[in-house]
Design a protein around this motif. Structure first.
Motif, mmCIF file in Angstrom:
data_model
loop_
_atom_site.group_PDB
_atom_site.id
_atom_site.type_symbol
_atom_site.label_atom_id
_atom_site.label_comp_id
_atom_site.label_asym_id
_atom_site.label_seq_id
_atom_site.Cartn_x
_atom_site.Cartn_y
_atom_site.Cartn_z
ATOM 1 N N GLU A 222 7.801 65.315 -70.994
ATOM 2 C CA GLU A 222 7.612 64.326 -72.054
ATOM 3 C C GLU A 222 6.123 64.042 -72.271
ATOM 4 N N MET A 223 5.375 63.949 -71.175
ATOM 5 C CA MET A 223 3.935 63.706 -71.310
ATOM 6 C C MET A 223 3.251 64.866 -72.024
ATOM 7 N N HIS A 224 3.667 66.086 -71.685
ATOM 8 C CA HIS A 224 3.053 67.244 -72.363
ATOM 9 C C HIS A 224 3.375 67.239 -73.845
ATOM 10 N N ASP A 225 4.656 67.006 -74.176
ATOM 11 C CA ASP A 225 5.048 67.057 -75.584
ATOM 12 C C ASP A 225 4.382 65.960 -76.396
ATOM 13 N N VAL A 226 4.215 64.789 -75.775
ATOM 14 C CA VAL A 226 3.652 63.658 -76.519
ATOM 15 C C VAL A 226 2.144 63.789 -76.660
ATOM 16 N N LEU A 227 1.481 64.082 -75.546
ATOM 17 C CA LEU A 227 0.017 64.062 -75.569
ATOM 18 C C LEU A 227 -0.593 65.341 -76.127
ATOM 19 N N ALA A 228 0.109 66.470 -75.979
ATOM 20 C CA ALA A 228 -0.476 67.726 -76.448
ATOM 21 C C ALA A 228 -0.732 67.686 -77.948
ATOM 22 N N HIS A 229 0.168 67.064 -78.692
ATOM 23 C CA HIS A 229 0.011 66.991 -80.150
ATOM 24 C C HIS A 229 -1.260 66.226 -80.516
ATOM 25 N N ARG A 230 -1.448 65.074 -79.858
ATOM 26 C CA ARG A 230 -2.631 64.259 -80.185
ATOM 27 C C ARG A 230 -3.914 64.937 -79.725
ATOM 28 N N LEU A 231 -3.897 65.442 -78.510
ATOM 29 C CA LEU A 231 -5.124 66.017 -77.961
ATOM 30 C C LEU A 231 -5.511 67.313 -78.672
ATOM 31 N N THR A 232 -4.519 68.026 -79.195
ATOM 32 C CA THR A 232 -4.858 69.229 -79.958
ATOM 33 C C THR A 232 -5.613 68.868 -81.233
ATOM 34 N N LEU A 233 -5.201 67.787 -81.876
ATOM 35 C CA LEU A 233 -5.949 67.320 -83.046
ATOM 36 C C LEU A 233 -7.396 67.007 -82.684
ATOM 37 N N LEU A 234 -7.564 66.343 -81.544
ATOM 38 C CA LEU A 234 -8.922 66.040 -81.096
ATOM 39 C C LEU A 234 -9.718 67.324 -80.888
ATOM 40 N N SER A 235 -9.090 68.302 -80.210
ATOM 41 C CA SER A 235 -9.799 69.545 -79.896
ATOM 42 C C SER A 235 -10.167 70.325 -81.148
ATOM 43 N N ALA A 255 -12.839 64.282 -90.533
ATOM 44 C CA ALA A 255 -12.591 64.797 -89.181
ATOM 45 C C ALA A 255 -12.801 63.703 -88.141
ATOM 46 N N ALA A 256 -13.841 62.882 -88.334
ATOM 47 C CA ALA A 256 -14.070 61.787 -87.382
ATOM 48 C C ALA A 256 -12.931 60.779 -87.421
ATOM 49 N N GLY A 257 -12.417 60.535 -88.626
ATOM 50 C CA GLY A 257 -11.273 59.624 -88.719
ATOM 51 C C GLY A 257 -10.050 60.169 -88.027
ATOM 52 N N VAL A 258 -9.805 61.474 -88.178
ATOM 53 C CA VAL A 258 -8.670 62.081 -87.488
ATOM 54 C C VAL A 258 -8.860 61.999 -85.979
ATOM 55 N N ILE A 259 -10.089 62.248 -85.510
ATOM 56 C CA ILE A 259 -10.359 62.168 -84.068
ATOM 57 C C ILE A 259 -10.115 60.752 -83.555
ATOM 58 N N HIS A 264 -6.625 57.133 -80.597
ATOM 59 C CA HIS A 264 -5.890 55.873 -80.515
ATOM 60 C C HIS A 264 -4.395 56.120 -80.263
ATOM 61 N N GLU A 265 -3.819 57.074 -81.003
ATOM 62 C CA GLU A 265 -2.408 57.373 -80.822
ATOM 63 C C GLU A 265 -2.131 57.951 -79.433
ATOM 64 N N ALA A 266 -3.044 58.806 -78.949
ATOM 65 C CA ALA A 266 -2.856 59.364 -77.607
ATOM 66 C C ALA A 266 -2.887 58.265 -76.559
ATOM 67 N N LEU A 267 -3.784 57.291 -76.732
ATOM 68 C CA LEU A 267 -3.839 56.167 -75.798
ATOM 69 C C LEU A 267 -2.565 55.340 -75.863
ATOM 70 N N GLN A 268 -2.052 55.131 -77.048
ATOM 71 C CA GLN A 268 -0.805 54.382 -77.182
ATOM 72 C C GLN A 268 0.363 55.133 -76.529
ATOM 73 N N ASP A 269 0.406 56.448 -76.758
ATOM 74 C CA ASP A 269 1.471 57.234 -76.139
ATOM 75 C C ASP A 269 1.370 57.205 -74.619
ATOM 76 N N LEU A 270 0.159 57.283 -74.108
ATOM 77 C CA LEU A 270 -0.026 57.233 -72.657
ATOM 78 C C LEU A 270 0.415 55.885 -72.095
ATOM 79 N N ARG A 271 0.090 54.814 -72.789
ATOM 80 C CA ARG A 271 0.541 53.490 -72.345
ATOM 81 C C ARG A 271 2.066 53.394 -72.380
ATOM 82 N N GLU A 272 2.658 54.013 -73.392
ATOM 83 C CA GLU A 272 4.122 54.000 -73.495
ATOM 84 C C GLU A 272 4.769 54.722 -72.302
#
Length: 417
Positions: A222-235, A255-259, A264-272
């Motif tokens: 679940e952590m991989h599926d949730v965070l990989a999507h957000r972190l890939t956008l960052l990368s 691009a900065a807005g997407v990052i 922010h979304e990755a942090l929220q998912d991690l907190r979840e």
């Protein structure tokens, strides 16, 4: 005598080695190698049982001594020999734990010669019955029963007739063997209960360990599926800023807005996920889990991030899809979009979802070959492995692989009852 410790006959458990407590194993051998080892020390209970057996044999011998003194025509030397053999037989009972078979066999001729050794013979036969399989008891007890009529023929009892003497000896032998078999069966039953309890505890521990392992795997997936999507956008967008420092200002701002939004979304998912771990309930803790109805939002988010995504939705009512099934389909589509963004930037991705109850739900994600050079993006391949495991756990299947035109396709089928 019921406190004596037997060596039971191990029951047959195919494919499993029978383990017995050290108190009931042959003290002369190591259970693993069969080599001699030090005998365990007698416990206080063992000493009480041994003294009881010794005193019982001595008591029966003293009763027999009175009969020996009444025998007419018995030479004095033979009477003295009878008493000496009886005393030695009683003393030999202290070896019954170590050599039950040898002691019982030796008592057969001794008891045929000495009447005062009869008590020791009874104790030895009982010990043999408790410690050894029935075939040993049958041989020793059978020979004793055959010799008893001859013994009383040569040395008749002065107080009983010949038939009564033989009958009582047979009854005493049968009672001794029966009592010993009862004690042996009881001990074997208790040992089997203990073995079952140990096996049940072991199996319960294994089940608990397996449940914990599966829970950890589910959390990791679940952590991989949730965070990989957000972190890939960052990368991806950070890489674009790195390789194109001269990009237009509007593109840099986007691009900065997407990052920022992805972080922010990755942090929220991690907190979840942390909230789920603390609460111990993945269904009730944290924010609501995504379903198939959230697939439109996922595609819209990917389009905002700059992807070309075509959603071909053939499910009439996504809300009717079971929550667990919709969540699995959502995670599959999410991971596929993440992989397409990393390995085929700029390519148009097609997401097709179709199915109906009793037919199953099909999720197909395909992208053509990337239009340009693909920048190196780190990846371990764990995403597709996790998707395959997720689909298998849901009772479905997942297939993936490259196509002839250089594209890539992932096709998953999930049961929909």
């Amino acid at each position: 005598m019921s406190g004596d410790q037997p060596v039971p006959e191990p029951p047959a458990f195919p494919g499993r080695r029978w383990l017995l407590p050290s108190a009931v194993l042959d003290p002369a051998q190591d259970p693993g190698s069969g080599r001699p080892r030090r005998r365990p020390r007698r416990t206080a209970r063992d000493w009480v049982v041994d003294f009881t057996c010794f005193l019982l044999a001595v008591g029966i011998g003293l009763l027999a001594l009175d009969t020996v003194n009444k025998e007419a025509g018995l030479p004095d030397g033979y009477a003295a020999l009878d008493q000496v053999l009886g005393a030695l037989a009683c003393a030999a009972l202290w070896l019954r734990r170590r050599w039950p078979t040898g002691l019982a066999v030796a008592m057969v001729p001794v008891c045929f010669v000495s009447a005062t050794a009869g008590g020791a013979g009874v104790v030895a036969l009982f010990t043999l019955t408790v410690h050894r399989p029935f075939r040993y008891v049958a041989w020793v007890g059978g020979v004793s029963l055959l010799l008893n009529p001859l013994f009383y023929w040569l040395r008749p009892d002065p107080d009983l007739s010949y038939p009564w003497s033989v009958f009582l000896s047979v009854v005493l032998t049968g009672a001794t063997v029966g009592w010993g078999m009862f004690v042996r069966s009881k001990r074997q039953l208790m040992l089997s209960f203990r073995d079952r309890a140990r096996r049940a505890e072991t199996e319960a521990a294994l089940r608990a360990e397996q449940a914990q392992r599966l829970a950890r795997e589910a959390i990791a997936r679940e952590m991989h599926d949730v965070l990989a999507h957000r972190l890939t956008l960052l990368s991806v967008h950070a890489g674009a800023l790195e390789f194109r420092p001269d990009a237009p200002r509007a593109e840099i701002v986007r691009a900065a807005g997407v990052i920022r939004e992805s972080a922010h979304e990755a942090l929220q998912d991690l907190r979840e996920i942390i909230g789920v771990l603390r609460a111990g309930d993945s269904d009730d803790a944290g924010r609501p889990q995504p379903t198939l109805a959230a697939l439109d939002g996922l595609v819209a988010e990917s389009r905002v991030a700059g992807m070309k995504v075509v959603l071909d939705h053939h499910v009439t009512d996504p809300a009717a899809v079971p929550a667990s099934l919709g969540r699995t389909a959502y995670r599959i589509a999410q991971e596929c979009l993440t992989n397409a963004r990393k390995h085929a930037p700029g390519a148009e991705v097609t997401v097709t979802v179709s199915g109906a109850p009793r037919e199953g739900l099909t999720v197909r994600v395909r992208n053509p070959a990337p239009p340009g050079e693909v920048p190196p993006v780190p990846g371990s391949g764990q995403g597709l492995i996790g998707l395959t495991e997720r689909a298998t756990l849901a009772g479905g299947r997942l297939e993936h692989g490259p196509e002839a035109d250089g594209g890539f396709e992932v096709r998953a089928w999930l049961p929909w009852d």
